[in-house]
Design a protein around this motif. Structure first.
Motif: not given
Length: 108
Positions: A34-39, A44-46, A62-70
Motif C-alpha cells: 500500500x505504501x508503494x502504491x501511494x508513493x 506497476x509491475x514491481x 519475488x524480488x529476485x524474479x523482478x531483478x531477473x526481469x529488469x
C-alpha cells in the motif's frame, strides 16, 4: 525503523521524498504494498510482484524474479544500442565526407 534508515541513505532527493510515503503508510499500519502504491514512484509491475510476495510470504523470491526481469530488459536494450552504433558511425562518416566534399567544391 529499517525503512527509515534506508530512506535517509538515498542520494536521490526525489526518490527519498516519495519513499517517505512508504514509511508513513507503515506507521499507519498499512502494508508495504500500500505504501508503494501511494508513493507512485515504482513501476506497476514491481508493485504487483511485491504484493504477490507479501501475500505469499516470499518477498525475497519475488524480488529476485523482478531483478531477473529488469536485468533481462536492460541487457536487451543495451544490445539494441550496441547494434545501432555501427549504423550511426557509418552515417556520421558518410555525412562528414559529404559535407567535406561540398566544402572543397565551394572553396575552389
Amino acid at each position: 525503523r529499517g525503512i527509515k534508515l534506508a530512506i535517509k541513505s538515498m542520494s536521490n532527493s526525489y526518490l527519498e521524498n516519495r519513499s517517505k510515503i512508504i514509511a508513513v503508510a507503515l506507521d499507519e499500519g498499512r502494508t508495504i504494498t500500500e505504501g508503494l502504491q501511494a508513493a507512485n514512484v515504482f513501476p506497476e509491475a514491481f508493485v504487483q510482484a511485491f504484493a504477490i510476495g507479501e501475500q505469499t510470504g516470499d518477498i525475497d523470491k519475488m524480488l529476485h524474479k523482478v531483478a531477473e526481469y529488469y536485468e533481462f530488459e536492460a541487457d536487451k536494450a543495451f544490445k539494441a544500442i550496441l547494434a545501432a552504433v555501427p549504423i550511426v558511425v557509418y552515417l556520421a562518416s558518410f555525412y562528414a565526407g559529404y559535407f567535406n566534399a561540398i566544402g572543397n567544391i565551394t572553396n575552389q
